[in-house]
Design a protein around this motif. Structure first.
Motif, PDB file in Angstrom:
ATOM      1  N   GLY A 183      -0.315 -76.902 -22.595  1.00  0.00           N
ATOM      2  CA  GLY A 183       0.416 -76.476 -21.409  1.00  0.00           C
ATOM      3  C   GLY A 183       1.498 -77.461 -20.996  1.00  0.00           C
ATOM      4  O   GLY A 183       2.084 -77.338 -19.938  1.00  0.00           O
ATOM      5  N   GLY A 184       1.777 -78.472 -21.827  1.00  0.00           N
ATOM      6  CA  GLY A 184       2.813 -79.463 -21.498  1.00  0.00           C
ATOM      7  C   GLY A 184       2.199 -80.655 -20.782  1.00  0.00           C
ATOM      8  O   GLY A 184       0.998 -80.820 -20.731  1.00  0.00           O
ATOM      9  N   GLY A 185       3.029 -81.476 -20.229  1.00  0.00           N
ATOM     10  CA  GLY A 185       2.543 -82.627 -19.478  1.00  0.00           C
ATOM     11  C   GLY A 185       2.680 -83.917 -20.249  1.00  0.00           C
ATOM     12  O   GLY A 185       3.378 -83.996 -21.249  1.00  0.00           O
ATOM     13  N   ALA A 186       1.982 -84.919 -19.775  1.00  0.00           N
ATOM     14  CA  ALA A 186       2.079 -86.270 -20.332  1.00  0.00           C
ATOM     15  C   ALA A 186       1.460 -86.329 -21.724  1.00  0.00           C
ATOM     16  O   ALA A 186       0.563 -85.569 -22.049  1.00  0.00           O
ATOM     17  N   PRO A 187       1.950 -87.238 -22.546  1.00  0.00           N
ATOM     18  CA  PRO A 187       1.360 -87.421 -23.882  1.00  0.00           C
ATOM     19  C   PRO A 187      -0.109 -87.789 -23.762  1.00  0.00           C
ATOM     20  O   PRO A 187      -0.530 -88.421 -22.806  1.00  0.00           O
ATOM     21  N   ASP A 188      -0.880 -87.396 -24.730  1.00  0.00           N
ATOM     22  CA  ASP A 188      -2.304 -87.690 -24.759  1.00  0.00           C
ATOM     23  C   ASP A 188      -2.538 -88.829 -25.736  1.00  0.00           C
ATOM     24  O   ASP A 188      -2.359 -88.672 -26.939  1.00  0.00           O
ATOM     25  N   ARG A 189      -2.950 -89.979 -25.238  1.00  0.00           N
ATOM     26  CA  ARG A 189      -3.107 -91.158 -26.088  1.00  0.00           C
ATOM     27  C   ARG A 189      -4.147 -90.952 -27.178  1.00  0.00           C
ATOM     28  O   ARG A 189      -4.145 -91.634 -28.180  1.00  0.00           O
ATOM     29  N   TYR A 190      -5.070 -90.037 -26.996  1.00  0.00           N
ATOM     30  CA  TYR A 190      -6.097 -89.821 -28.004  1.00  0.00           C
ATOM     31  C   TYR A 190      -5.582 -89.005 -29.177  1.00  0.00           C
ATOM     32  O   TYR A 190      -6.191 -88.968 -30.221  1.00  0.00           O
ATOM     33  N   VAL A 191      -4.456 -88.334 -28.998  1.00  0.00           N
ATOM     34  CA  VAL A 191      -3.846 -87.588 -30.082  1.00  0.00           C
ATOM     35  C   VAL A 191      -2.841 -88.480 -30.795  1.00  0.00           C
ATOM     36  O   VAL A 191      -2.810 -88.579 -31.995  1.00  0.00           O
ATOM     37  N   SER A 192      -2.020 -89.163 -30.021  1.00  0.00           N
ATOM     38  CA  SER A 192      -0.979 -89.994 -30.602  1.00  0.00           C
ATOM     39  C   SER A 192      -0.418 -90.927 -29.546  1.00  0.00           C
ATOM     40  O   SER A 192      -0.410 -90.607 -28.362  1.00  0.00           O
ATOM     41  N   PHE A 193       0.065 -92.072 -29.977  1.00  0.00           N
ATOM     42  CA  PHE A 193       0.751 -92.977 -29.066  1.00  0.00           C
ATOM     43  C   PHE A 193       2.238 -92.639 -28.987  1.00  0.00           C
ATOM     44  O   PHE A 193       2.998 -93.354 -28.357  1.00  0.00           O
ATOM     45  N   SER A 194       2.632 -91.549 -29.619  1.00  0.00           N
ATOM     46  CA  SER A 194       4.017 -91.109 -29.584  1.00  0.00           C
ATOM     47  C   SER A 194       4.458 -90.917 -28.141  1.00  0.00           C
ATOM     48  O   SER A 194       3.727 -90.358 -27.325  1.00  0.00           O
ATOM     49  N   ASP A 195       5.638 -91.381 -27.825  1.00  0.00           N
ATOM     50  CA  ASP A 195       6.236 -91.263 -26.490  1.00  0.00           C
ATOM     51  C   ASP A 195       5.561 -92.143 -25.445  1.00  0.00           C
ATOM     52  O   ASP A 195       5.811 -91.974 -24.255  1.00  0.00           O
ATOM     53  N   ILE A 196       4.701 -93.051 -25.842  1.00  0.00           N
ATOM     54  CA  ILE A 196       4.106 -94.020 -24.921  1.00  0.00           C
ATOM     55  C   ILE A 196       4.628 -95.392 -25.350  1.00  0.00           C
ATOM     56  O   ILE A 196       4.370 -95.835 -26.461  1.00  0.00           O
ATOM     57  N   ASP A 197       5.362 -96.051 -24.469  1.00  0.00           N
ATOM     58  CA  ASP A 197       5.978 -97.338 -24.804  1.00  0.00           C
ATOM     59  C   ASP A 197       5.028 -98.483 -24.464  1.00  0.00           C
ATOM     60  O   ASP A 197       5.260 -99.239 -23.523  1.00  0.00           O
ATOM     61  N   CYS A 198       3.965 -98.600 -25.227  1.00  0.00           N
ATOM     62  CA  CYS A 198       2.975 -99.644 -24.980  1.00  0.00           C
ATOM     63  C   CYS A 198       3.593-101.037 -25.072  1.00  0.00           C
ATOM     64  O   CYS A 198       3.373-101.881 -24.195  1.00  0.00           O
ATOM     65  N   ASP A 199       4.366-101.278 -26.114  1.00  0.00           N
ATOM     66  CA  ASP A 199       4.966-102.602 -26.291  1.00  0.00           C
ATOM     67  C   ASP A 199       5.951-102.926 -25.172  1.00  0.00           C
ATOM     68  O   ASP A 199       5.944-104.027 -24.629  1.00  0.00           O
ATOM     69  N   GLY A 200       6.781-101.961 -24.821  1.00  0.00           N
ATOM     70  CA  GLY A 200       7.762-102.179 -23.754  1.00  0.00           C
ATOM     71  C   GLY A 200       7.101-102.412 -22.411  1.00  0.00           C
ATOM     72  O   GLY A 200       7.525-103.288 -21.639  1.00  0.00           O
ATOM     73  N   ASN A 201       6.060-101.642 -22.119  1.00  0.00           N
ATOM     74  CA  ASN A 201       5.358-101.818 -20.845  1.00  0.00           C
ATOM     75  C   ASN A 201       4.630-103.152 -20.795  1.00  0.00           C
ATOM     76  O   ASN A 201       4.613-103.820 -19.751  1.00  0.00           O
ATOM     77  N   ALA A 202       4.039-103.567 -21.903  1.00  0.00           N
ATOM     78  CA  ALA A 202       3.367-104.869 -21.951  1.00  0.00           C
ATOM     79  C   ALA A 202       4.377-105.997 -21.769  1.00  0.00           C
ATOM     80  O   ALA A 202       4.111-106.968 -21.048  1.00  0.00           O
ATOM     81  N   ARG A 203       5.531-105.862 -22.398  1.00  0.00           N
ATOM     82  CA  ARG A 203       6.579-106.869 -22.251  1.00  0.00           C
ATOM     83  C   ARG A 203       7.031-106.961 -20.792  1.00  0.00           C
ATOM     84  O   ARG A 203       7.186-108.047 -20.231  1.00  0.00           O
ATOM     85  N   LEU A 204       7.216-105.819 -20.149  1.00  0.00           N
ATOM     86  CA  LEU A 204       7.616-105.787 -18.742  1.00  0.00           C
ATOM     87  C   LEU A 204       6.553-106.434 -17.857  1.00  0.00           C
ATOM     88  O   LEU A 204       6.872-107.214 -16.948  1.00  0.00           O
TER      89      LEU A 204
END
Length: 101
Positions: free
Chosen positions: A9-30
């Motif tokens: 139905g859309g919405g935010a990416p699901d981390r359990y499916v993929s880390f695609s579109d989640i900027d883990c490295d960028g957010n950690a750096r920030l």
């Protein structure tokens, strides 16, 4: 075959499916940048945070990435940002914990 990384139905990416579109490295750096701004104030640092900075810089062994440092020190970071009433950093830490750790 393609992988849809969106929740049904859309919405935010699901981390359990993929880390695609989640900027883990960028957010950690920030988050690390937010932490270091606090640690510039000598009144906010102590022996632990001085060791943390050395560890993050690779002075005590192989240099870890920012996400590893955040993941390994979630509780210390949470307590630090709560103590210094940094709501923005607390929210970002929670986001990183939920999406990336």
């Amino acid at each position: 075959m393609s992988c849809s990384c969106q929740k049904p139905g859309g919405g935010a990416p699901d981390r359990y499916v993929s880390f695609s579109d989640i900027d883990c490295d960028g957010n950690a750096r920030l988050l690390m940048e937010m932490l270091y701004r606090h640690l510039e104030d000598p009144a906010k640092t102590n022996a632990f945070w001085e060791y943390f900075k050395k560890k993050a810089a690779g002075e005590t062994g192989p240099q870890p990435d920012d996400l590893f440092m955040v993941h390994c020190h979630l509780n210390q970071l949470r307590e630090f940002f709560e103590t210094h009433e940094d709501r923005e950093a607390q929210a970002l830490l929670e986001k990183i914990e939920e999406e990336c750790c």
